[in-house]
Design a protein around this motif. Structure first.
Motif, PDB file in Angstrom:
ATOM      1  N   VAL A   1      54.087 -36.741  24.197  1.00 36.27           N
ATOM      2  CA  VAL A   1      52.203 -37.453  25.273  1.00 36.27           C
ATOM      3  C   VAL A   1      51.367 -35.860  23.810  1.00 36.27           C
ATOM      4  O   VAL A   1      51.492 -35.114  24.084  1.00 36.27           O
ATOM      5  N   THR A   2      50.648 -36.138  22.947  1.00 38.05           N
ATOM      6  CA  THR A   2      50.060 -35.913  22.024  1.00 38.05           C
ATOM      7  C   THR A   2      48.358 -35.730  22.426  1.00 38.05           C
ATOM      8  O   THR A   2      48.088 -37.050  22.050  1.00 38.05           O
ATOM      9  N   ALA A   3      47.637 -34.475  22.395  1.00 39.64           N
ATOM     10  CA  ALA A   3      46.113 -34.795  21.774  1.00 39.64           C
ATOM     11  C   ALA A   3      45.864 -34.712  20.482  1.00 39.64           C
ATOM     12  O   ALA A   3      44.982 -35.764  20.409  1.00 39.64           O
ATOM     13  N   GLN A   4      46.815 -34.810  20.398  1.00 43.67           N
ATOM     14  CA  GLN A   4      46.561 -34.822  18.334  1.00 43.67           C
ATOM     15  C   GLN A   4      47.290 -35.680  17.806  1.00 43.67           C
ATOM     16  O   GLN A   4      48.075 -34.411  18.361  1.00 43.67           O
ATOM     17  N   ALA A   5      47.209 -36.376  17.220  1.00 40.88           N
ATOM     18  CA  ALA A   5      47.956 -37.339  16.988  1.00 40.88           C
ATOM     19  C   ALA A   5      48.758 -36.654  15.798  1.00 40.88           C
ATOM     20  O   ALA A   5      50.343 -36.556  14.966  1.00 40.88           O
TER      21      ALA A   5
ATOM     22  N   ARG B   1      53.824 -45.594  22.858  1.00 45.89           N
ATOM     23  CA  ARG B   1      54.895 -46.276  22.515  1.00 45.89           C
ATOM     24  C   ARG B   1      55.901 -45.622  22.865  1.00 45.89           C
ATOM     25  O   ARG B   1      56.654 -45.302  23.647  1.00 45.89           O
ATOM     26  N   ASN B   2      55.433 -44.052  22.585  1.00 46.51           N
ATOM     27  CA  ASN B   2      56.086 -43.270  22.127  1.00 46.51           C
ATOM     28  C   ASN B   2      56.426 -42.446  20.490  1.00 46.51           C
ATOM     29  O   ASN B   2      57.214 -43.496  20.842  1.00 46.51           O
ATOM     30  N   PRO B   3      55.924 -41.478  20.617  1.00 43.09           N
ATOM     31  CA  PRO B   3      54.753 -40.800  21.279  1.00 43.09           C
ATOM     32  C   PRO B   3      53.567 -41.330  21.995  1.00 43.09           C
ATOM     33  O   PRO B   3      53.900 -42.653  21.215  1.00 43.09           O
ATOM     34  N   VAL B   4      53.496 -41.256  22.524  1.00 40.63           N
ATOM     35  CA  VAL B   4      51.571 -41.449  22.991  1.00 40.63           C
ATOM     36  C   VAL B   4      49.957 -40.397  22.781  1.00 40.63           C
ATOM     37  O   VAL B   4      50.867 -39.121  22.975  1.00 40.63           O
TER      38      VAL B   4
ATOM     39  N   ARG C   1      47.120 -37.766  34.445  1.00 43.66           N
ATOM     40  CA  ARG C   1      47.009 -38.642  34.317  1.00 43.66           C
ATOM     41  C   ARG C   1      48.257 -39.738  33.373  1.00 43.66           C
ATOM     42  O   ARG C   1      49.495 -40.409  33.809  1.00 43.66           O
ATOM     43  N   VAL C   2      48.199 -39.308  32.220  1.00 44.07           N
ATOM     44  CA  VAL C   2      49.026 -39.695  31.474  1.00 44.07           C
ATOM     45  C   VAL C   2      50.072 -39.352  31.741  1.00 44.07           C
ATOM     46  O   VAL C   2      50.893 -39.868  31.748  1.00 44.07           O
ATOM     47  N   LEU C   3      49.907 -37.328  31.392  1.00 50.59           N
ATOM     48  CA  LEU C   3      51.510 -36.947  31.346  1.00 50.59           C
ATOM     49  C   LEU C   3      52.131 -37.403  32.655  1.00 50.59           C
ATOM     50  O   LEU C   3      53.512 -37.347  32.964  1.00 50.59           O
TER      51      LEU C   3
END
Lengths: 693, 693
Positions: B310-314, B353-356, B367-369
């Motif tokens: 899960v990433t906040a910055q692509a 789909r992963n990565p998110v 909630r995403v985590l």
């Protein structure tokens, strides 16, 4: 300096369009980031103007309240659908550059593509330069200019390393990482979708930026390979570039969602950057280590610089030596005079040949550094010591020994964070790169040595007896069978076996008599690409009976090639083809399945010089096979270079040719021979047309 | 806990012999380091006693002034020549452990070797345990005990990672590095020359140390391979061990000067440690990343854990995904329910789909985590975010999502050092490892996944239908020719081609009739090890004429082996031999020159289980060749495992056998066949005698 990106990166004034007071909104973060900018600043919000609070209804309004300073840069914080209009308004009001951070363009389906088209049109019509969309912006700590929605970027120290990153997030991450390693930033820009301003543009701008001594380059996709390569090549002649390329694995789907474009071939991009003089690294830690070193020191061009290691503690010095050795760094034994000097400075039991194990001699440490650095075999010194405030003062010793630009060294200080930070600051002030540990120092050494080797290659002249490699001989038009392909190779000076093309059995028998046995008998037909699979190759034919059997197997009504068998040797593959992003490329590897399975190939852009091509085999993991493996033949690198450079020049000179592959190119005791060759032409359009499509 | 190293590492009191007030002297540094120890402390200087200042003339004197507390540990700061006497004095006065930091012993020529012998004798006679010589000591921040001549070590934070390092310098360097990454130390010991206390001793001690949750192990040379392996194996069942082995390149001379012993084979040591359950790393940065993770979380045993990102910055998320992919980490697509949940939490344009890719959603990040970590395909979560104090609070989000031991995750926080440190401290407090960047996180992921995979392998039972692999069949005595060697392989269940040993030409002709063509005809003589080079191998013999020609070439008065030709396939090499340090080892690789040139081999200690052996081929870089490359055969891993385990067991059961090599072991559509086999016996002494020499 003034370049066409000056209004973007060095504006007299900045206007935020879509400014907001609402925390959490992009426009609010941007306004906060820009608050520290000492130039003119203006905020525009057409729906909630508040001139008393400095928020105007239009850019033209705002431009009237700047005390005569130009609002060069417009920062657009409006939704994608509103961007083109806002950009046109900004251009009309005199802005010459703009930044769009938001997404919702090329990566966002047909609607987003429509917004992107509108933006592109406005850029074309107004001449305004646009950074973005889909980036978190840029910042210049020297100017106090933080055009980023990450306000913390405004607290980064000013310095001499520039960052050019495909991704805004990576732009920030690299800048933070560089700062954490004791470096300052000159300019850091995230390209994002690169709708107008590309990495190549920013690199060209940085070539003129006197504050920048080294550049970090992060790439995901490359829209225009040749232009990027030209920009990197120009930049590396004046300052080092360290490049990190994403896409080693198939990250296609996610990458596409992120940038809206297909990832560029990782291997080719890396090879192209290296060839253009960049130091290519594997991850962001290596990038930081490389720049910590290369922003402060650069070795003189050298084909294989020698590393000297001085360590206060044997164990960490051994870690460093082991890693450097694994990286192929040469660690010469120190010369006699140096060893005599060290013998006087050090206790008799320490190792003094290189690495130099000092056993923590506080008093003589500077003289040990000086003596080792001065050894004629040593082009670069690496030093390790635990910070022991009462014992070894590494920073003072380094300064006493004159380490720095004139005597290049990388230094590792171990210890408590505060001790390390103090030593590092003093070392950096003296122009000596300080690294965090043996692995980090090994990364810095690798970068410095790679840079020196690449520059040595660039400096080396072709032997004057060789034809210039770019005057390529064009491939003849029309389909070429094996004989025609080999005849063409012959015109390039590439040896091929003696052979006779035969139109009949009688001619084949005559050819056998002429060549003597054993011969190879092959079907000769430009339409058959996989002769072996088609039963069209028969090797080791010695007698007329065996020849008849071979001809029977190939079948009647065919043309045949009867060819002398080459002696055994080591098989290579050499090919030239067209890469969709970078154009003509040369590929060399070992023959057989090994090169494929181990992905052990060397790549270069074409055209290339003979010395550049001659260096390709040494990049192969299996290069030992080419250097007399078990009494086998040794590859003459210059001869290989001539063959590869000629082949590359031929492809460049032949726009209708898609690919030339020599497989195998056999290395025997007599040298190289092309045993098979396939030349394919582009169907329909010429390759040149394709390149420009 | 109490082990035989308790007096060394947990003494009631410490006495410094050769204490000095003279700054720069070892004895002075040591006295300063120990000043903070809350237990009993005493200084001894026989030449300058000063009882008023707490400096006594002898250990016995000092022991009388400790208020009844035992002076368990003696720290010897006297020259090498005086050490044995000082040690004897200490033992006589009741010390049960000692530390000798100085050099001048085994690494220092005949005189030093004499001092080492004297020390060894005293150890043997008194039973005192000795750490060193040639180490900078050890320290335990929990106890405030710093027996190191680097006083700064006393300021390291107490925690749960133990360090066991071959080198005192590396011991300190690793402890400082671990602390800089936000970790605390339980115990850190440098082994030095290892004259008495070895790494294996300290590892055994740590198995009982409840404060230690993970162990860093640094190795240069290994004096007793089997004992080290046993200690690591025992320790890894209760806590993770991360190992760094020096000696990838030939650092022999320098290493010998440092430790006085030959460097252990790097490859074998690494293979042995892995097999014993350790996570083996390439450098000290990877070691720190691995321990930052493994000291806090451990995945459940799993043959191939799935990673969710899960990433906040692509951009940085892409760096992490790319690296994890290159490391062979599985990144499963998230299941439908998770994707539906994410679809509700995230803007529609982000990749889910992963990565998110979250696009920095401050409100829904936790909630995403939670949703991603809860996906049944996800065994480990990796999270990236730039610290933006007003936007994403990663530490709170991680806590809200319940990340930690029950829901394993590694988290990267980018940003300014102070923001990062604050977030890291909160994450570590919650038991969530925080890493410095994508490369660092990838290292942590690699370590966690490797640990889970290795434990899964350890848990897997042999198929019950297979014989236990340690009940080896012994090799028959005496020289074995190819037929005898293959017959022996047959008794192990290893397939070999049909063949007939022949004492005459007539028998050979009969054999050809029996087997039909084509056959291989070979000279049969246990004394000829290189049959091909001796002209003793003729392949593809079909007719009586061809057989006669082959027999003529081999020569008269010989025995022959006539053997059915195997179909084409992929050639492997499988061998078992005795390593001088670790004993019997199994080696598997591809046949031909490739495996050699690319050094692409898998190694294991023997004996080993069938599943352990079956995993060897998947370690090969060229494993694609074994999985139906271009329509070729697929290697049955279990069949390979049975062959390799049987061969390993045979060597273990045959003390007089030096080596068994099957080369090639051909993989065909029908399975594995041993095409050639060589068995060599140890000359003179048996291998077992050699092992104990």
């Amino acid at each position: 300096m003034t370049t066409n990106l000056t209004p973007l990166f060095t504006p007299e004034g900045v206007v935020v369009i879509g400014a907001s007071r609402q925390s959490g909104k992009l426009g609010a973060a941007m306004a906060r980031s820009l608050a520290a900018f000492p130039g003119a600043r203006a905020l525009v919000n057409s729906r909630r103007p508040d001139p008393a609070d400095g928020v105007y209804a239009s850019v033209a309004d705002a431009a009237g309240h700047t005390g005569g300073r130009r609002l060069d840069l417009a920062v657009l914080c409006v939704p994608a659908a509103a961007c083109a209009d806002a950009l046109a308004e900004a251009a009309a009001a005199g802005c010459r550059a703009a930044l769009v951070c938001a997404g919702g363009f090329g990566e966002a389906g047909p609607e987003g593509e429509g917004h992107a088209k509108a933006l592109r049109r406005t850029v074309r019509e107004t001449g305004i330069r646009l950074l973005g969309p889909n980036t978190s912006g840029f910042f210049d700590p020297h100017l106090g200019l933080t055009a980023s929605f990450v306000p913390a970027a405004g607290q980064l120290p000013a310095g001499d390393i520039a960052v050019v990153a495909a991704s805004g997030g990576v732009n920030h991450a690299l800048a933070f990482d560089l700062a954490a390693a004791g470096n300052g930033i000159s300019l850091a820009a995230g390209i994002g979708a690169g709708l107008d301003v590309t990495a190549a543009d920013v690199l060209e701008h940085l070539a003129e930026d006197g504050r920048t001594t080294a550049v970090a380059l992060h790439l995901e996709t490359v829209p225009d390979g040749p232009r990027l390569v030209a920009a990197v090549r120009r930049l590396t002649t004046v300052k080092p570039v360290v490049a990190l390329v994403v896409g080693r694995t198939d990250v296609g789907d996610f990458a596409r969602s992120h940038t809206g474009a297909l990832a560029t071939s990782w291997r080719t991009a890396r090879a192209a950057l290296r060839q253009a003089g960049a130091v290519v690294v594997d991850d962001e830690r290596e990038l930081v280590d490389a720049l910590t070193a290369l922003s402060r020191i650069r070795l003189r061009p050298h084909p294989d610089p020698g590393l000297g290691i001085v360590t206060a503690q044997a164990g960490p010095g051994l870690l460093l030596a082991d890693r450097a050795g694994a990286d192929g760094i040469r660690m010469p034994e120190l010369t006699g005079p140096t060893r005599r000097t060290l013998g006087e400075l050090l206790p008799p039991l320490t190792y003094q040949r290189n690495p130099v194990d000092t056993g923590r001699p506080a008093e003589t440490f500077a003289r040990v550094l000086d003596a080792t650095a001065a050894d004629p075999e040593v082009d670069l010194l690496a030093v390790y010591a635990l910070a022991e405030p009462d014992s070894v003062d590494l920073a003072s010793a380094a300064q006493d020994a004159g380490l720095g630009a004139a005597s290049p060294a990388v230094v590792v200080v171990g210890g408590l964070p505060e001790d390390v930070a103090e030593q590092r600051a003093r070392l950096h002030k003296a122009g000596v790169p300080a690294l965090a540990g043996p692995a980090s120092a090994a990364g810095a050494v690798r970068a410095l040595v790679t840079d020196a080797r690449q520059r040595a290659l660039g400096e080396r002249e072709d032997p004057p007896s060789q034809p210039p490699p770019d005057s390529g001989v064009a491939v003849p038009p029309g389909p070429l069978d094996e004989h025609a392909a080999k005849t063409f190779l012959g015109t390039l000076g590439i040896p091929t076996p003696d052979r006779v093309p035969c139109g009949s059995r009688a001619e084949a028998h005559q050819a056998l008599r002429l060549l003597g046995g054993p011969v190879a008998v092959k079907v000769l037909d430009a339409a058959i690409l996989h002769k072996t699979e088609a039963g069209g190759v028969h090797l080791g034919v010695r007698t007329p009976d065996e020849l008849d059997a071979a001809l029977d197997a190939i079948g009647p009504g065919r043309r045949y090639l009867v060819e002398a068998m080459a002696p055994p040797g080591v098989d290579l593959v050499l090919g030239v083809r067209r890469d969709p992003v970078f154009g003509p490329v040369v590929l060399a590897g070992l023959g057989g399945t090994a090169a494929e399975v181990y992905a052990d190939v060397a790549l270069r852009l074409a055209p290339l010089s003979v010395p550049e091509a001659a260096a390709m085999p040494d990049e192969l993991a299996a290069r030992a096979l080419l250097d007399g493996w078990r009494g086998g033949p040794v590859l003459d690198r210059a001869a290989f270079g001539r063959v590869a450079a000629a082949l590359a020049a031929a492809l460049v000179a032949s726009p209708h040719t898609a690919e030339i592959e020599i497989n195998p190119l056999r290395l025997t005791a007599e040298g190289l021979t092309a045993l098979d060759a396939v030349i394919t032409h582009t169907a329909g359009r010429t390759a040149e047309e394709k390149d420009h499509a």
